[in-house]
Design a protein around this motif. Structure first.
Motif, mmCIF file in Angstrom:
data_model
loop_
_atom_site.group_PDB
_atom_site.id
_atom_site.type_symbol
_atom_site.label_atom_id
_atom_site.label_comp_id
_atom_site.label_asym_id
_atom_site.label_seq_id
_atom_site.Cartn_x
_atom_site.Cartn_y
_atom_site.Cartn_z
ATOM 1 N N UNK A 38 0.850 -1.193 0.000
ATOM 2 C CA UNK A 38 0.000 0.000 0.000
ATOM 3 C C UNK A 38 0.883 1.240 0.000
ATOM 4 N N UNK A 39 0.742 2.060 -1.045
ATOM 5 C CA UNK A 39 1.513 3.288 -1.174
ATOM 6 C C UNK A 39 0.560 4.474 -1.167
ATOM 7 N N UNK A 40 0.891 5.481 -0.385
ATOM 8 C CA UNK A 40 0.048 6.671 -0.295
ATOM 9 C C UNK A 40 0.823 7.875 -0.814
ATOM 10 N N UNK A 41 0.143 8.738 -1.548
ATOM 11 C CA UNK A 41 0.776 9.924 -2.107
ATOM 12 C C UNK A 41 -0.225 11.063 -2.201
ATOM 13 N N UNK A 42 0.284 12.245 -2.471
ATOM 14 C CA UNK A 42 -0.570 13.402 -2.703
ATOM 15 C C UNK A 42 -1.374 13.219 -3.976
ATOM 16 N N UNK A 43 -2.580 13.771 -4.022
ATOM 17 C CA UNK A 43 -3.404 13.645 -5.211
ATOM 18 C C UNK A 43 -2.734 14.311 -6.406
ATOM 19 N N UNK A 44 -2.642 13.547 -7.506
ATOM 20 C CA UNK A 44 -2.012 14.094 -8.705
ATOM 21 C C UNK A 44 -2.596 13.550 -9.990
ATOM 22 N N UNK A 45 -3.542 12.603 -9.864
ATOM 23 C CA UNK A 45 -4.153 12.028 -11.056
ATOM 24 C C UNK A 45 -3.661 10.623 -11.334
ATOM 25 N N UNK A 46 -4.389 9.945 -12.235
ATOM 26 C CA UNK A 46 -4.135 8.525 -12.507
ATOM 27 C C UNK A 46 -2.725 8.273 -13.023
ATOM 28 N N UNK A 47 -2.242 9.111 -13.921
ATOM 29 C CA UNK A 47 -0.904 8.894 -14.487
ATOM 30 C C UNK A 47 0.158 8.934 -13.396
ATOM 31 N N UNK A 48 0.024 9.856 -12.450
ATOM 32 C CA UNK A 48 1.010 9.947 -11.369
ATOM 33 C C UNK A 48 0.945 8.715 -10.474
ATOM 34 N N UNK A 49 -0.270 8.226 -10.235
ATOM 35 C CA UNK A 49 -0.421 7.027 -9.397
ATOM 36 C C UNK A 49 0.148 5.795 -10.095
ATOM 37 N N UNK A 50 -0.124 5.669 -11.390
ATOM 38 C CA UNK A 50 0.434 4.548 -12.151
ATOM 39 C C UNK A 50 1.964 4.582 -12.132
ATOM 40 N N UNK A 51 2.522 5.739 -12.398
ATOM 41 C CA UNK A 51 3.978 5.852 -12.426
ATOM 42 C C UNK A 51 4.586 5.541 -11.065
ATOM 43 N N UNK A 52 3.937 5.992 -10.007
ATOM 44 C CA UNK A 52 4.423 5.720 -8.654
ATOM 45 C C UNK A 52 4.441 4.213 -8.393
ATOM 46 N N UNK A 53 3.381 3.534 -8.816
ATOM 47 C CA UNK A 53 3.323 2.087 -8.655
ATOM 48 C C UNK A 53 4.355 1.368 -9.505
ATOM 49 N N UNK A 54 4.529 1.817 -10.745
ATOM 50 C CA UNK A 54 5.494 1.176 -11.650
ATOM 51 C C UNK A 54 6.913 1.323 -11.118
ATOM 52 N N UNK A 55 7.246 2.508 -10.626
ATOM 53 C CA UNK A 55 8.585 2.752 -10.089
ATOM 54 C C UNK A 55 8.885 1.815 -8.920
ATOM 55 N N UNK A 56 7.863 1.523 -8.125
ATOM 56 C CA UNK A 56 8.041 0.664 -6.948
ATOM 57 C C UNK A 56 7.766 -0.812 -7.235
ATOM 58 N N UNK A 57 7.439 -1.145 -8.470
ATOM 59 C CA UNK A 57 7.108 -2.528 -8.824
ATOM 60 C C UNK A 57 8.361 -3.397 -8.850
#
Length: 239
Positions: free
Chosen positions: A58-77
């Motif tokens: 579970x990763x939490x971040x500031x609201x930035x939109x779907x692309x930012x959330x996807x990229x955050x997940x991919x970077x940590x994948x």
């Protein structure tokens, strides 16, 4: 025989269906899985995630939109392969297994599949709703009109992003369309598995309906950005 690790990235923002999405990810027949939920600054529905915390990242971040959330997940994948599951959609149990085998068979860096439409109560309303093409030229030509690919049917090798880059965080709605253009223009094959392995939910709260006018404008701008290069590509392949 143990298969490659696959990471399922689930961007989440105030979605009441998030628990169903997570459950579908954890119910895969394929066992080499990592499930990452990226909370994009949610203020509602977070309690639905709590029962699954022992089984997911579970990763939490500031609201930035779907692309930012996807990229955050991919970077940590950690996975060799990455799949994207929207928080209001569901994967069928064979999704990851069948698509990994398909990717390996075709030595593909990216692939898409067919999908079903479902309603707010998870009843399938249309089976096999994805666009299908009789030949590769029709597939390439379709991108002149719009986006024929449902992002939640996609699986990608994580390595692909080192070649084409991550999702464009400046595009709230067409970050997927933009990425598909970059994939095709960089010469990657984009094979299609004609199995419905994802259930795509149509409901009143979905962004596709709420922001339709803005999405249409963004699609026009995205097509225009790649128009000249894409026409040259079509000419090279005889479209």
């Amino acid at each position: 025989m143990t298969g490659p690790l696959v990471t399922i990235v689930i961007p989440f923002y105030n979605c009441p269906y998030i628990d169903q999405a997570i459950q579908s990810a954890l119910s895969q027949s394929y066992d080499q899985l990592e499930v990452i939920v990226v909370d994009d600054g949610s203020t509602q529905q977070v309690d639905r995630i709590e029962p699954y915390l022992p089984y997911i990242k579970y990763l939490s971040k500031r609201n930035g939109g779907t692309a930012t959330a996807l990229n955050h997940g991919i970077i940590h994948a950690s996975g060799e392969y990455v799949a994207w599951l929207s928080s209001d959609d569901k994967f069928y149990p064979a999704k990851i297994n069948n698509q990994v085998l398909f990717m390996q068979k075709h030595r593909a860096y990216i692939s898409s599949t067919n999908f079903n439409l479902m309603d707010a109560t998870s009843n399938v309303t249309i089976a096999n709703a994805g666009a299908t093409f009789s030949n590769i030229k029709d597939f390439y030509s379709c991108f002149k009109q719009g986006n024929p690919i449902n992002g939640c049917t996609i699986m990608m090798r994580k390595e692909l992003f080192s070649f084409v880059g991550l999702f464009d965080e400046g595009l709230p709605y067409t970050h997927d369309f933009d990425l598909w253009y970059r994939v095709l223009l960089d010469g990657f094959d984009f094979p299609f598995l004609n199995q419905s392995l994802t259930a795509y939910r149509i409901h009143d709260g979905m962004g596709t309906l709420k922001h339709q006018t803005t999405i249409e404008q963004e699609i026009v701008a995205t097509k225009a950005r790649y128009f000249d290069r894409y026409v040259q590509l079509l000419q090279r392949i005889g479209c």
